[in-house]
Design a protein around this motif. Sequence first.
Motif, mmCIF file in Angstrom:
data_model
loop_
_atom_site.group_PDB
_atom_site.id
_atom_site.type_symbol
_atom_site.label_atom_id
_atom_site.label_comp_id
_atom_site.label_asym_id
_atom_site.label_seq_id
_atom_site.Cartn_x
_atom_site.Cartn_y
_atom_site.Cartn_z
ATOM 1 N N GLY A 192 51.885 39.127 47.744
ATOM 2 C CA GLY A 192 51.355 38.376 46.598
ATOM 3 C C GLY A 192 49.949 38.904 46.382
ATOM 4 O O GLY A 192 49.424 39.652 47.183
ATOM 5 N N CYS A 193 49.353 38.565 45.279
ATOM 6 C CA CYS A 193 47.996 39.072 45.086
ATOM 7 C C CYS A 193 47.173 37.998 44.383
ATOM 8 O O CYS A 193 47.619 36.877 44.193
ATOM 9 N N ALA A 194 45.992 38.379 43.972
ATOM 10 C CA ALA A 194 45.029 37.389 43.479
ATOM 11 C C ALA A 194 45.546 36.681 42.227
ATOM 12 O O ALA A 194 45.073 35.619 41.880
ATOM 13 N N ASP A 249 47.028 41.491 30.899
ATOM 14 C CA ASP A 249 46.073 42.382 31.590
ATOM 15 C C ASP A 249 44.754 42.502 30.841
ATOM 16 O O ASP A 249 43.813 43.112 31.340
ATOM 17 N N MET A 250 44.699 41.888 29.644
ATOM 18 C CA MET A 250 43.432 41.874 28.892
ATOM 19 C C MET A 250 42.802 40.480 28.926
ATOM 20 O O MET A 250 41.701 40.271 28.387
ATOM 21 N N GLN A 251 43.430 39.520 29.541
ATOM 22 C CA GLN A 251 42.925 38.125 29.490
ATOM 23 C C GLN A 251 41.572 37.979 30.169
ATOM 24 O O GLN A 251 40.620 37.440 29.582
ATOM 25 N N PRO A 252 41.364 38.487 31.395
ATOM 26 C CA PRO A 252 40.044 38.328 32.017
ATOM 27 C C PRO A 252 38.920 38.985 31.226
ATOM 28 O O PRO A 252 37.861 38.384 31.009
ATOM 29 N N LEU A 295 41.932 43.745 40.048
ATOM 30 C CA LEU A 295 41.583 44.831 39.131
ATOM 31 C C LEU A 295 40.982 44.346 37.813
ATOM 32 O O LEU A 295 39.867 44.704 37.437
ATOM 33 N N ARG A 296 41.677 43.483 37.096
ATOM 34 C CA ARG A 296 41.229 43.095 35.758
ATOM 35 C C ARG A 296 40.103 42.046 35.836
ATOM 36 O O ARG A 296 39.196 42.043 35.013
ATOM 37 N N HIS A 301 38.750 47.230 44.028
ATOM 38 C CA HIS A 301 39.801 46.686 43.143
ATOM 39 C C HIS A 301 39.817 47.447 41.819
ATOM 40 O O HIS A 301 40.867 47.768 41.286
ATOM 41 N N ILE A 302 38.621 47.747 41.327
ATOM 42 C CA ILE A 302 38.522 48.425 40.019
ATOM 43 C C ILE A 302 39.011 49.863 40.144
ATOM 44 O O ILE A 302 39.682 50.403 39.259
#
Length: 419
Positions: free
Chosen positions: A115-117, A304-307, A369-370, A393-394
Motif C-alpha cells: 500500500g502507499c501514502a 494525479d493532478m489533485q495535490p 510523488l504527487r 518520492h519526486i
Amino acid sequence: MDRFLITGGAPLKGTVRIAGAKNATLPIMAASLLCPGTCEIHEVPDLRDVRVMCEILKLMGAKVEAGKGYCRIDAASVAACEVPENLMREMRSSIFIMGALLGRLGKVKVSYPGGCAIGPRPIDLHLKGLSALGAKITEKHGYVLAEGPALRGSDVHLDFPSVGATENIMMAAVKAQGVTVIRNAAKEPEVVDLQNFLNKMGAKIRGAGTDTIKIEGVSDLYPTSHSVIPDRIEAGTFMLAAAMTQGDVHLENVIAEHTEPVAAKLRETGAEVVSSGEGIYVTARRRLQAVDIKTLPYPGYPTDMQPQTMAMLSVAEGTSVAIENIFVNRFKHVDELRRMGAQINIEGRAAVIRGVERLSGACVEASDLRAGVALVLAGLVADGQTVLENVYHIDRGYEALEEKLRRLGAQVQRLKESR
Ligand code: EPZ
C-alpha cells in the motif's frame, strides 16, 4: 535523504520539454517480456521507478541495456516467474509483471504490492480478470500465485475502470486462445500507448481509449521498437506552476488532447492556455480565480493532478472545493500545505480550500510523488524559503525537476544528503 531548498516569488518564464510518460513506460517495459527477442523503447524518462523496473526485468532473466532516453530489453531467455517481495514493495507498478509473465510463461508469483501514502492498493480487479482468462489464482502468506498454461479468451467486466487491471488483462490476453473483451475498461492515454506497442509486436487489440477493448489471441509476438507518449501529468504540473506563479511558459513535447482536462480547468481560473503545433503556452497576468475540481477516470480531471491543483487553489482568489473520487487517502499533502499557511478543511472525500494572498515558506515533507511536487509548487509562490524533505518520492516520477524549474527562473536547489 536529499532535500529541496525553494525560495518563492519568481514567475516562471521560458520553455520546458516534457519527458516520456512514466505511466506508459512502466507497463510497456513489462509487456516486452511477452516476446522472445529484443524490444527498443524510446523517450524513456530517467526515473527511479524505471530503474526499478529494469532490475525486475533482469531478475526475470531479460537482458536490459538502458541509456539516455531509451532502453533495450532482450527477453529471449526469460524463465524466472517470481518477483521478489522487496521490489514489489518498492513499486506498485511491479504488478504489471503479472499479466506479462502469465502471458509468456503461464505462471507468475508476486507478493501483494505495498500500500502507499495514497491508500490501500487492492488488486482484486486484476485477479478477477486473470482468473476469467482461466488462470488459477492462489493467495497465501501475502503472495499471489497465478497459473494458466493455456489461457483462453473471455468477457471481463471491470467493476471500476482500473488502469492497472485493464493493462494487466490486456497483456495476459494477447496470446490467449480466442477473443477477450474487457468492458468498463480504463480509457487513459497510457492504455492506448500500451495497445499500440502490443499491436506493433503482432498482437490484435482494438478499442483502447474506449470503455470496451477487444483482444484477439495470437500465437506469436515479435520484437519491435516504440516511442512512449509524453507525460500528461508532468505537463499538467508545469502548466499549473506557470499559472500560479503568474508566469509565461511554453511546454514542448506534449499531446494537447491528453492535457485538455487540466487546460480547461486552468482557463476557468483566468489563466490563458493556448495549444499549437509546437506545444502549449500558459500565461497568467493576475491572481487566479478559485475553481472546483473532482477527480474522475480519464477524460475526467486526473487524480494525479489533485495535490498540485490544491496547491494552486491555496493561493487563488475565493473558495474552491476539491473532491477526490479515485483514492481513499490522497490528502496527505494537506497538513503540509497548512504548515505553509493554506486554509484547507477536509470533509471526507472533499477538501474546502479558502484561497490566501500568500503562503509562507516552511519545512515540509513529501509523502508521495504527487504530494511532494504539490509542495514544490507551493514553495514557488510562498514568502521566503521552503525546505522539502524526502525528495526521493519526486525522483520516482519527475526527471530533473529542479533543473527544469531553474531553467524557468525558479530558485530551487537540491541539498544532497551528507553521506
Ligand atoms: C495508475 O495506478 C497510475 N499508476 C496512478 O498513478 C494513477 O493515479 C491511477 O492509475 C489512476 O489514474 C500507473 O499507471 C503506474 P487504478 P493504478 O487501478 O493502476 C481501485 C502516479 O502518481 N482498485 O486505476 O494502481 C484503487 O484502489 C500514480 O503516477 C481496486 O479497487 O490505479 C483505486 O482506488 C499514483 N481494485 C482505483 O481503483 C483493483 O484491483 C484506481 O486504481 C485495482 C484498483
